[in-house]
Write a protein that holds these residues in place. Sequence first.
Motif, PDB file in Angstrom:
ATOM      1  N   HIS A  91      33.773  43.017  34.616  1.00 16.04           N
ATOM      2  CA  HIS A  91      33.863  42.923  33.146  1.00 16.04           C
ATOM      3  C   HIS A  91      32.506  43.196  32.508  1.00 16.04           C
ATOM      4  CE1 HIS A  91      37.833  41.410  33.774  1.00 16.04           C
ATOM      5  NE2 HIS A  91      37.496  40.146  34.014  1.00 16.04           N
ATOM      6  N   TRP A  92      31.470  42.584  33.059  1.00 11.21           N
ATOM      7  CA  TRP A  92      30.112  42.752  32.521  1.00 11.21           C
ATOM      8  C   TRP A  92      29.668  44.211  32.595  1.00 11.21           C
ATOM      9  CZ3 TRP A  92      25.501  44.506  34.600  1.00 11.21           C
ATOM     10  CH2 TRP A  92      24.345  44.244  33.857  1.00 11.21           C
ATOM     11  N   LEU A  93      29.922  44.844  33.731  1.00 12.32           N
ATOM     12  CA  LEU A  93      29.459  46.219  33.927  1.00 12.32           C
ATOM     13  C   LEU A  93      30.236  47.220  33.086  1.00 12.32           C
ATOM     14  CD1 LEU A  93      27.655  48.260  35.449  1.00 12.32           C
ATOM     15  CD2 LEU A  93      29.415  48.318  37.230  1.00 12.32           C
ATOM     16  N   THR A  94      31.560  47.095  33.062  1.00  9.16           N
ATOM     17  CA  THR A  94      32.398  48.141  32.464  1.00  9.16           C
ATOM     18  C   THR A  94      32.954  47.817  31.088  1.00  9.16           C
ATOM     19  OG1 THR A  94      34.433  47.252  33.437  1.00  9.16           O
ATOM     20  CG2 THR A  94      33.161  48.844  34.763  1.00  9.16           C
ATOM     21  N   GLY A  95      33.028  46.537  30.745  1.00  7.84           N
ATOM     22  CA  GLY A  95      33.657  46.159  29.485  1.00  7.84           C
ATOM     23  C   GLY A  95      35.166  46.009  29.605  1.00  7.84           C
ATOM     24  N   HIS A  96      35.742  46.288  30.786  1.00  8.22           N
ATOM     25  CA  HIS A  96      37.181  46.075  30.985  1.00  8.22           C
ATOM     26  C   HIS A  96      37.478  44.578  30.901  1.00  8.22           C
ATOM     27  CE1 HIS A  96      38.324  50.117  32.171  1.00  8.22           C
ATOM     28  NE2 HIS A  96      37.453  50.139  33.162  1.00  8.22           N
ATOM     29  N   ASP A  97      38.456  44.202  30.086  1.00 10.23           N
ATOM     30  CA  ASP A  97      38.876  42.803  30.086  1.00 10.23           C
ATOM     31  C   ASP A  97      39.864  42.608  31.238  1.00 10.23           C
ATOM     32  OD1 ASP A  97      41.372  43.777  29.240  1.00 10.23           O
ATOM     33  OD2 ASP A  97      41.048  43.186  27.158  1.00 10.23           O
ATOM     34  N   GLU A  98      40.347  41.375  31.402  1.00 11.93           N
ATOM     35  CA  GLU A  98      41.223  41.059  32.542  1.00 11.93           C
ATOM     36  C   GLU A  98      42.481  41.923  32.543  1.00 11.93           C
ATOM     37  OE1 GLU A  98      41.794  39.361  36.113  1.00 11.93           O
ATOM     38  OE2 GLU A  98      40.061  38.957  34.845  1.00 11.93           O
ATOM     39  N   GLN A  99      43.089  42.090  31.390  1.00 10.56           N
ATOM     40  CA  GLN A  99      44.314  42.880  31.285  1.00 10.56           C
ATOM     41  C   GLN A  99      44.044  44.349  31.616  1.00 10.56           C
ATOM     42  OE1 GLN A  99      46.178  42.658  27.447  1.00 10.56           O
ATOM     43  NE2 GLN A  99      47.843  44.048  28.010  1.00 10.56           N
ATOM     44  N   LEU A 101      41.569  45.582  33.385  1.00  6.94           N
ATOM     45  CA  LEU A 101      41.219  45.690  34.797  1.00  6.94           C
ATOM     46  C   LEU A 101      42.482  45.716  35.648  1.00  6.94           C
ATOM     47  CD1 LEU A 101      39.255  45.741  37.171  1.00  6.94           C
ATOM     48  CD2 LEU A 101      39.089  43.247  36.985  1.00  6.94           C
ATOM     49  N   GLN A 102      43.407  44.812  35.375  1.00  8.15           N
ATOM     50  CA  GLN A 102      44.650  44.773  36.151  1.00  8.15           C
ATOM     51  C   GLN A 102      45.443  46.067  35.972  1.00  8.15           C
ATOM     52  OE1 GLN A 102      45.330  42.287  38.438  1.00  8.15           O
ATOM     53  NE2 GLN A 102      46.730  43.892  39.080  1.00  8.15           N
ATOM     54  N   GLN A 103      45.429  46.615  34.780  1.00  9.21           N
ATOM     55  CA  GLN A 103      46.127  47.875  34.525  1.00  9.21           C
ATOM     56  C   GLN A 103      45.493  49.018  35.326  1.00  9.21           C
ATOM     57  OE1 GLN A 103      45.921  49.258  30.475  1.00  9.21           O
ATOM     58  NE2 GLN A 103      47.680  50.618  30.732  1.00  9.21           N
ATOM     59  N   GLN A 104      44.162  49.042  35.395  1.00 10.10           N
ATOM     60  CA  GLN A 104      43.468  50.080  36.162  1.00 10.10           C
ATOM     61  C   GLN A 104      43.827  49.973  37.649  1.00 10.10           C
ATOM     62  OE1 GLN A 104      41.927  52.313  34.282  1.00 10.10           O
ATOM     63  NE2 GLN A 104      42.262  50.978  32.548  1.00 10.10           N
ATOM     64  N   ILE A 105      43.940  48.754  38.145  1.00  7.07           N
ATOM     65  CA  ILE A 105      44.297  48.532  39.549  1.00  7.07           C
ATOM     66  C   ILE A 105      45.747  48.940  39.796  1.00  7.07           C
ATOM     67  CG2 ILE A 105      44.627  46.759  41.333  1.00  7.07           C
ATOM     68  CD1 ILE A 105      42.227  45.262  39.946  1.00  7.07           C
ATOM     69  N   ASP A 106      46.650  48.540  38.902  1.00  9.81           N
ATOM     70  CA  ASP A 106      48.080  48.825  39.063  1.00  9.81           C
ATOM     71  C   ASP A 106      48.384  50.317  39.006  1.00  9.81           C
ATOM     72  OD1 ASP A 106      48.530  46.109  39.284  1.00  9.81           O
ATOM     73  OD2 ASP A 106      49.228  45.875  37.207  1.00  9.81           O
ATOM     74  N   THR A 107      47.658  51.063  38.179  1.00 13.53           N
ATOM     75  CA  THR A 107      47.922  52.497  38.053  1.00 13.53           C
ATOM     76  C   THR A 107      47.215  53.320  39.124  1.00 13.53           C
ATOM     77  OG1 THR A 107      46.152  52.716  36.409  1.00 13.53           O
ATOM     78  CG2 THR A 107      48.397  52.416  35.576  1.00 13.53           C
ATOM     79  N   LYS A 108      46.464  52.651  39.981  1.00  9.70           N
ATOM     80  CA  LYS A 108      45.797  53.299  41.125  1.00  9.70           C
ATOM     81  C   LYS A 108      44.960  54.516  40.723  1.00  9.70           C
ATOM     82  CE  LYS A 108      49.288  51.885  44.513  1.00  9.70           C
ATOM     83  NZ  LYS A 108      49.166  50.557  44.499  1.00  9.70           N
ATOM     84  N   ILE A 109      44.132  54.314  39.709  1.00 14.92           N
ATOM     85  CA  ILE A 109      43.256  55.393  39.253  1.00 14.92           C
ATOM     86  C   ILE A 109      42.052  55.530  40.184  1.00 14.92           C
ATOM     87  CG2 ILE A 109      43.958  55.161  36.846  1.00 14.92           C
ATOM     88  CD1 ILE A 109      41.260  53.678  36.420  1.00 14.92           C
ATOM     89  N   PHE A 111      37.836  56.346  40.942  1.00 17.52           N
ATOM     90  CA  PHE A 111      36.597  55.812  40.367  1.00 17.52           C
ATOM     91  C   PHE A 111      36.164  56.605  39.137  1.00 17.52           C
ATOM     92  CE2 PHE A 111      35.926  53.408  44.284  1.00 17.52           C
ATOM     93  CZ  PHE A 111      35.352  52.254  43.789  1.00 17.52           C
ATOM     94  N   GLU A 112      36.345  57.901  39.176  1.00 20.30           N
ATOM     95  CA  GLU A 112      35.938  58.731  38.040  1.00 20.30           C
ATOM     96  C   GLU A 112      36.680  58.306  36.777  1.00 20.30           C
ATOM     97  OE1 GLU A 112      35.007  63.394  37.170  1.00 20.30           O
ATOM     98  OE2 GLU A 112      36.614  62.932  38.586  1.00 20.30           O
ATOM     99  N   THR A 113      37.981  58.118  36.882  1.00 25.62           N
ATOM    100  CA  THR A 113      38.788  57.686  35.737  1.00 25.62           C
ATOM    101  C   THR A 113      38.470  56.247  35.360  1.00 25.62           C
ATOM    102  OG1 THR A 113      40.530  59.177  36.497  1.00 25.62           O
ATOM    103  CG2 THR A 113      41.149  57.539  34.844  1.00 25.62           C
ATOM    104  N   ARG A 117      37.220  55.454  31.646  1.00 27.08           N
ATOM    105  CA  ARG A 117      38.006  54.606  30.755  1.00 27.08           C
ATOM    106  C   ARG A 117      37.297  53.295  30.408  1.00 27.08           C
ATOM    107  NH1 ARG A 117      44.078  54.883  33.382  1.00 27.08           N
ATOM    108  NH2 ARG A 117      44.474  57.076  32.901  1.00 27.08           N
ATOM    109  N   ALA A 118      36.150  53.075  30.977  1.00 25.36           N
ATOM    110  CA  ALA A 118      35.420  51.832  30.698  1.00 25.36           C
ATOM    111  C   ALA A 118      35.107  51.771  29.206  1.00 25.36           C
ATOM    112  CB  ALA A 118      34.136  51.771  31.514  1.00 25.36           C
ATOM    113  N   PRO A 119      35.487  50.678  28.553  1.00 26.24           N
ATOM    114  CA  PRO A 119      35.238  50.566  27.114  1.00 26.24           C
ATOM    115  C   PRO A 119      33.753  50.682  26.763  1.00 26.24           C
ATOM    116  CG  PRO A 119      36.723  48.840  27.833  1.00 26.24           C
ATOM    117  CD  PRO A 119      36.228  49.536  29.069  1.00 26.24           C
ATOM    118  N   ARG A 120      32.895  50.100  27.635  1.00 31.78           N
ATOM    119  CA  ARG A 120      31.467  50.138  27.329  1.00 31.78           C
ATOM    120  C   ARG A 120      30.698  49.754  28.581  1.00 31.78           C
ATOM    121  NH1 ARG A 120      27.287  46.331  24.968  1.00 31.78           N
ATOM    122  NH2 ARG A 120      28.523  44.737  25.989  1.00 31.78           N
TER     123      ARG A 120
END
Length: 170
Positions: A91-99, A101-109, A111-113, A117-120
């Motif tokens: 979360h600190w590094l990418t700005g992804h919140d818990e939801q 992050l879980q979406q990124q894991i579930d969609t099996k993206i 590293f480049e994506t 997609r990191a908010p900040r």
Amino acid sequence: MPFPNRAGTPNSQHRIERTTHTSGSPELLSRDQVDSAAQAGTKALNFGEETRPGMDNTRVFRMKFASVYPHYIAKAEKKGRTKDEVHAIIHWLTGHDEQALQQQIDTKIDFETFFARAPRINPNVSKITGVICGYRVEAIEDRLMQQIRYLDKLLDELAKGKTMDKILRR
């Protein structure tokens, strides 16, 4: 010109080893190899894939974040740390919140994506220094590879027992 030591002064006693890709055993570099690398302007005497001129890092970039993520958790838990701490670092590094992050894991993206997609990306990443996987993170020129190594470095610090305040550069 002899290769300089960490202080920037020539050191004839300086031993540099590299790992061969075939046997995995250390191989001592000759003084000529070190000097020629220094004269050629090689930033790091790390003979891995990332230092070869024109090396394509596509293989790493295309790795699925979801396939590496369980290893991040396992490494932390093996050292007595928690999944929540791993998530706090991500979360600190990418700005992804818990939801997210879980979406990124579930969609099996990949590293480049994941990083695209990191908010900040945290503005304090410049405070992350040191060596991970044989590379100085602050000297990695490819931005995406540097972000991947930042994550590796932070998780390595977690596994080594650093406090979250130090890891998150507070």
